[in-house]
Scaffold this motif. Structure first.
Motif, PDB file in Angstrom:
ATOM      1  N   VAL A 198       0.838  -1.202   0.000  1.00  0.00           N
ATOM      2  CA  VAL A 198       0.000   0.000   0.000  1.00  0.00           C
ATOM      3  C   VAL A 198       0.878   1.258   0.000  1.00  0.00           C
ATOM      4  O   VAL A 198       0.661   2.180  -0.805  1.00  0.00           O
ATOM      5  CB  VAL A 198      -0.954  -0.017   1.223  1.00  0.00           C
ATOM      6  N   GLY A 227      -1.470   2.979 -12.740  1.00  0.00           N
ATOM      7  CA  GLY A 227      -2.566   2.123 -12.286  1.00  0.00           C
ATOM      8  C   GLY A 227      -2.244   0.644 -12.429  1.00  0.00           C
ATOM      9  O   GLY A 227      -2.509  -0.152 -11.521  1.00  0.00           O
ATOM     10  N   GLN A 228      -1.650   0.248 -13.573  1.00  0.00           N
ATOM     11  CA  GLN A 228      -1.323  -1.170 -13.791  1.00  0.00           C
ATOM     12  C   GLN A 228      -0.240  -1.637 -12.820  1.00  0.00           C
ATOM     13  O   GLN A 228      -0.300  -2.754 -12.300  1.00  0.00           O
ATOM     14  CB  GLN A 228      -0.879  -1.396 -15.239  1.00  0.00           C
ATOM     15  N   MET A 230      -0.883  -4.542  -5.604  1.00  0.00           N
ATOM     16  CA  MET A 230      -2.024  -4.852  -4.722  1.00  0.00           C
ATOM     17  C   MET A 230      -2.353  -6.345  -4.767  1.00  0.00           C
ATOM     18  O   MET A 230      -2.627  -6.971  -3.742  1.00  0.00           O
ATOM     19  CB  MET A 230      -3.260  -4.056  -5.163  1.00  0.00           C
ATOM     20  N   LEU A 289      -2.391  -9.307  -1.925  1.00  0.00           N
ATOM     21  CA  LEU A 289      -3.499 -10.226  -1.621  1.00  0.00           C
ATOM     22  C   LEU A 289      -3.072 -11.700  -1.702  1.00  0.00           C
ATOM     23  O   LEU A 289      -3.550 -12.531  -0.948  1.00  0.00           O
ATOM     24  CB  LEU A 289      -4.659  -9.993  -2.595  1.00  0.00           C
ATOM     25  N   GLU A 322      -6.433   9.162 -12.284  1.00  0.00           N
ATOM     26  CA  GLU A 322      -6.246   8.471 -10.997  1.00  0.00           C
ATOM     27  C   GLU A 322      -7.022   7.149 -10.917  1.00  0.00           C
ATOM     28  O   GLU A 322      -6.680   6.285 -10.135  1.00  0.00           O
ATOM     29  CB  GLU A 322      -6.669   9.393  -9.849  1.00  0.00           C
ATOM     30  N   GLU A 325      -7.453   4.982 -13.355  1.00  0.00           N
ATOM     31  CA  GLU A 325      -6.958   3.992 -14.308  1.00  0.00           C
ATOM     32  C   GLU A 325      -6.348   2.793 -13.584  1.00  0.00           C
ATOM     33  O   GLU A 325      -5.595   2.968 -12.632  1.00  0.00           O
ATOM     34  CB  GLU A 325      -5.898   4.657 -15.206  1.00  0.00           C
ATOM     35  N   GLY A 326      -6.686   1.591 -14.032  1.00  0.00           N
ATOM     36  CA  GLY A 326      -6.113   0.386 -13.460  1.00  0.00           C
ATOM     37  C   GLY A 326      -6.975  -0.259 -12.401  1.00  0.00           C
ATOM     38  O   GLY A 326      -6.744  -1.408 -12.021  1.00  0.00           O
ATOM     39  N   LEU A 327      -7.985   0.444 -11.901  1.00  0.00           N
ATOM     40  CA  LEU A 327      -8.817  -0.123 -10.835  1.00  0.00           C
ATOM     41  C   LEU A 327      -9.716  -1.236 -11.382  1.00  0.00           C
ATOM     42  O   LEU A 327     -10.234  -1.119 -12.499  1.00  0.00           O
ATOM     43  CB  LEU A 327      -9.697   0.971 -10.220  1.00  0.00           C
ATOM     44  N   PRO A 328      -9.926  -2.300 -10.600  1.00  0.00           N
ATOM     45  CA  PRO A 328     -10.889  -3.326 -11.021  1.00  0.00           C
ATOM     46  C   PRO A 328     -12.290  -2.708 -11.119  1.00  0.00           C
ATOM     47  O   PRO A 328     -12.569  -1.713 -10.438  1.00  0.00           O
ATOM     48  CB  PRO A 328     -10.822  -4.361  -9.886  1.00  0.00           C
ATOM     49  N   TRP A 374      -8.689   4.339  -5.348  1.00  0.00           N
ATOM     50  CA  TRP A 374      -7.528   3.596  -4.839  1.00  0.00           C
ATOM     51  C   TRP A 374      -7.595   3.414  -3.324  1.00  0.00           C
ATOM     52  O   TRP A 374      -7.265   2.316  -2.835  1.00  0.00           O
ATOM     53  CB  TRP A 374      -6.216   4.260  -5.269  1.00  0.00           C
ATOM     54  N   MET A 402      -9.334   0.311  -2.676  1.00  0.00           N
ATOM     55  CA  MET A 402      -8.497  -0.860  -2.992  1.00  0.00           C
ATOM     56  C   MET A 402      -7.519  -1.147  -1.844  1.00  0.00           C
ATOM     57  O   MET A 402      -7.323  -2.299  -1.444  1.00  0.00           O
ATOM     58  CB  MET A 402      -7.726  -0.574  -4.295  1.00  0.00           C
ATOM     59  N   TYR A 403      -6.918  -0.072  -1.330  1.00  0.00           N
ATOM     60  CA  TYR A 403      -5.974  -0.250  -0.214  1.00  0.00           C
ATOM     61  C   TYR A 403      -6.692  -0.817   1.000  1.00  0.00           C
ATOM     62  O   TYR A 403      -6.160  -1.686   1.699  1.00  0.00           O
ATOM     63  CB  TYR A 403      -5.305   1.089   0.165  1.00  0.00           C
ATOM     64  N   ILE A 456      -9.271  -2.741   0.993  1.00  0.00           N
ATOM     65  CA  ILE A 456      -9.557  -4.170   0.747  1.00  0.00           C
ATOM     66  C   ILE A 456      -8.312  -5.007   1.060  1.00  0.00           C
ATOM     67  O   ILE A 456      -8.391  -6.057   1.699  1.00  0.00           O
ATOM     68  CB  ILE A 456     -10.025  -4.385  -0.709  1.00  0.00           C
ATOM     69  N   VAL A 457      -7.137  -4.528   0.614  1.00  0.00           N
ATOM     70  CA  VAL A 457      -5.891  -5.288   0.846  1.00  0.00           C
ATOM     71  C   VAL A 457      -5.595  -5.384   2.349  1.00  0.00           C
ATOM     72  O   VAL A 457      -5.303  -6.468   2.872  1.00  0.00           O
ATOM     73  CB  VAL A 457      -4.703  -4.635   0.085  1.00  0.00           C
TER      74      VAL A 457
END
Lengths: 564, 46
Positions: free
Chosen positions: A85, A265-266, A272, A276, B9, B11-14, B20, B23-24, B26-27
């Motif tokens: 993170v 993002g990628q 991330m 997990l 910002e 971009e890349g998110l499921p 983001w 996402m953090y 969730i992790v």
């Protein structure tokens, strides 16, 4: 090994190498070679960082650790998701937006050339030596158990990856990492299934867990705070966080992997997903070792798993002493088999008192066997002072060779090679990119053409490959130096992380203060290690905090002298 | 030191995650769920 095993092993390795070369076809420039043109999706980033971190020793030693010490090693990884993170918030956007090839380039932009070169020197020294040991460690185990020649095993282990690393660079490495992780995951799942399958017919997976739990092998969480204990929840969360942050944030072998992401993002999503997946993966590897432990509760286990050393002992003046230890071991194994059957029956019938009695008996056998093993190690050392006595490295491979069916043996040996190739390829690539970008391009040839730097990167990769293979060849003669080089990483990682954290979060601190702060902090860390003040995991925390503290103090002196 | 402006910002998110920080969360949440499960497993089989 049988012909089928050899076919599976050679076929798997050939597939990885050919696939790596195939993916590297076409024109390349330095951008493509060092960071894959920043074109890869998140799953390549994720599996590439996982494959880089998981060396061959992960698959040899971790199941052995589960066998001997239970699940508590998993706590070592608890700091990893937290580190992912922090990396995603801070490190990834800065490295991406500045379009750097290496993490150390940023340090000159932020501080000065002196701080950059200081960290480059620390990185090249520790990564160069540790990659040599990454080649040697699995080679010595495979050579010992399979009777292969150590020199050729080292050369094979270190040079196979050179074929696609030199021709294809980072892109080839990332693509082969994906294949390697698929092979490794499938093979370890099959191995876990086979261990349960080999247990007695009336013992299922849950029964095996019950036995492991009663024998103290499911010791996953330890809340007890002890700075000298290597694995507890606190050292995992705090010490592990600093270790993983410094490894993923400042070690070019990892930075080079997530710089390949096609966007911020990628790269973030790849990290991330690593956050997990890593702990469940490590949990499963350790669980395979715990299941092997349960298997050996029902079946006779050897006193010492490294058969080559025990064979030497049996032909020495200590043969009678060892035979006496073996007889005691056999008696203890018989008691253990009675105890485990009694325990299983008592658990089925729900007799609490009986469960406690058999549990105590099982633990007593376990303690006896550990004590006998210590005596055996002492004899082996007496007979051969340079013998490899860390038996945990041999438990899983011995089990694979003795108990698993033909074909699967070849696949699991291929797993060890694959894991080794994954981490070695990333290390070669990071050593080459740091040498070319931070030293050659910065100090030797500043304005050469793209094709010149590409050729320099390829030659540098070959040069580092040869260097690491030579280190691997001499590793057996280094003796306790192996341990010293492992400690070397812990001594430097925290300080390097401290430098990067000062760069990111303490904008008022300049290059001069950071340089002298890190030099004093490094001395402090070395003193902590020298006087054995704490377990090695905490050295990363201490090093990092000392850099921040000393750099702040040094900056106040710099400010005062400027004002005067 | 000048850092160029950030790109998109999100971009890349499921698909099911909007930011983001989510996402953090969730992790980090998964880490604590795993620790809880490991502890429960240890106690259950002990």
């Amino acid at each position: 090994m049988s012909l089928i095993d050899w076919t599976v092993l050679v076929g798997t390795l050939a597939f990885i190498v050919i696939y790596g070369v195939y993916r590297s076809r076409g024109k390349q420039n330095m951008d493509d070679y060092l960071i894959a043109g920043q074109s890869l999706p998140w799953y390549h980033v994720c599996f590439s960082v996982m494959a880089t971190q998981a060396s061959a020793i992960t698959f040899l030693s971790a199941p052995g650790q589960g066998f001997a010490d239970g699940m508590r090693f998993v706590q070592f990884y608890f700091g990893l998701p937290l580190a992912m993170v922090v990396l995603s918030i801070t490190f990834v956007p800065i490295f991406h937006r500045l379009k750097v090839f290496t993490a150390y380039e940023y340090l000159e932009t932020r501080f000065d050339a002196r701080v950059r070169m200081f960290t480059v020197a620390l990185f090249l020294l520790s990564r160069g030596l540790s990659t040599g040991l990454s080649i040697y460690a699995p080679s010595i185990i495979l050579a010992t158990i399979l009777g292969w020649d150590l020199t050729w095993t080292n050369i094979l282990m270190g040079s196979l990856v050179l074929i696609y690393t030199v021709s294809g660079g980072t892109k080839a490495i990332s693509h082969t990492h994906l294949q390697q992780m698929i092979i490794v995951t499938v093979a370890m799942c099959v191995a876990g299934y086979m261990v349960v399958h080999l247990l007695p017919a009336d013992v299922g997976f849950v029964d095996a867990l019950k036995i492991a739990g009663k024998a103290g092998r499911l010791n996953t969480i330890d809340f007890h705070f002890d700075p000298n204990s290597r694995y507890n929840i606190w050292s995992g969360l705090i010490g592990g966080f600093f270790l993983q942050l410094s490894y993923f944030g400042t070690d070019q072998s990892q930075v080079g992997r997530y710089l390949t992401g096609e966007s911020i993002g990628q790269s973030r999503l790849g990290l991330m997903m690593n956050g997990l997946l890593k702990i469940p993966m490590q949990f499963l590897i350790l669980l395979v070792g715990v299941l092997v432990f349960v298997y050996y509760q029902y079946n006779p286990s050897p006193l010492f798993f490294n058969k080559v050393e025990t064979d030497k002992l049996k032909n020495s003046e200590y043969a009678a002493d060892y035979q006496s230890l073996e007889q005691k071991h056999i008696a203890s194994v018989q008691n253990q088999q009675v105890a485990v059957n009694g325990l299983a029956k008592a658990m089925d019938e729900g007799h609490e008192e009986e469960v406690k009695r058999w549990q105590a008996s099982l633990k007593e056998s376990d303690e006896t066997q550990k004590s006998l093993k210590k005596d055996a190690v002492a004899l082996i050392k007496k007979n051969n002072p340079t013998a490899d006595t860390s038996d945990v490295n041999y438990v899983f491979l011995r089990f694979v060779l003795d108990r698993l069916p033909i074909g699967l043996i070849g696949l699991l040996i291929a797993v060890i090679f694959s894991a080794s190739m994954g981490s070695i390829a990333a290390a070669y690539n990071s050593l080459a990119s740091t040498t070319v970008v931070d030293i050659y391009k910065r100090m030797v040839r500043k304005d050469a053409s793209e094709s010149h730097y590409l050729m320099a990167s390829r030659l540098s990769t070959i040069g580092w490959g040869i260097f690491c293979i030579i280190v691997a060849q001499y590793a057996s003669k280094l003796g306790s130096m192996i341990e010293a080089v492992n400690i070397l990483g812990s001594l430097f990682y925290g300080v390097i992380l401290g430098i990067f954290l000062v760069a990111f979060y303490f904008k008022s601190i300049g290059g001069k203060a950071t340089f002298w702060g890190s030099v004093v902090a490094e001395i402090g860390v070395v003193l902590c290690w020298w006087f054995d003040l704490t377990a090695f995991l905490w050295l990363n925390v201490i090093g990092c905090l000392l850099v921040i503290g000393f750099a702040r103090i040094a900056q106040s002196f710099v400010n005062r002298s400027s004002a005067a | 030191m000048s850092v160029p402006e950030p790109e998109n910002e999100q971009e890349g998110l499921p698909p099911f995650i909007k930011t983001w920080p989510q996402m953090y969360a969730i992790v980090i949440g998964t880490l604590f769920v795993l620790m809880l499960l490991f502890y429960a497993m240890m106690r259950y089989f002990a």
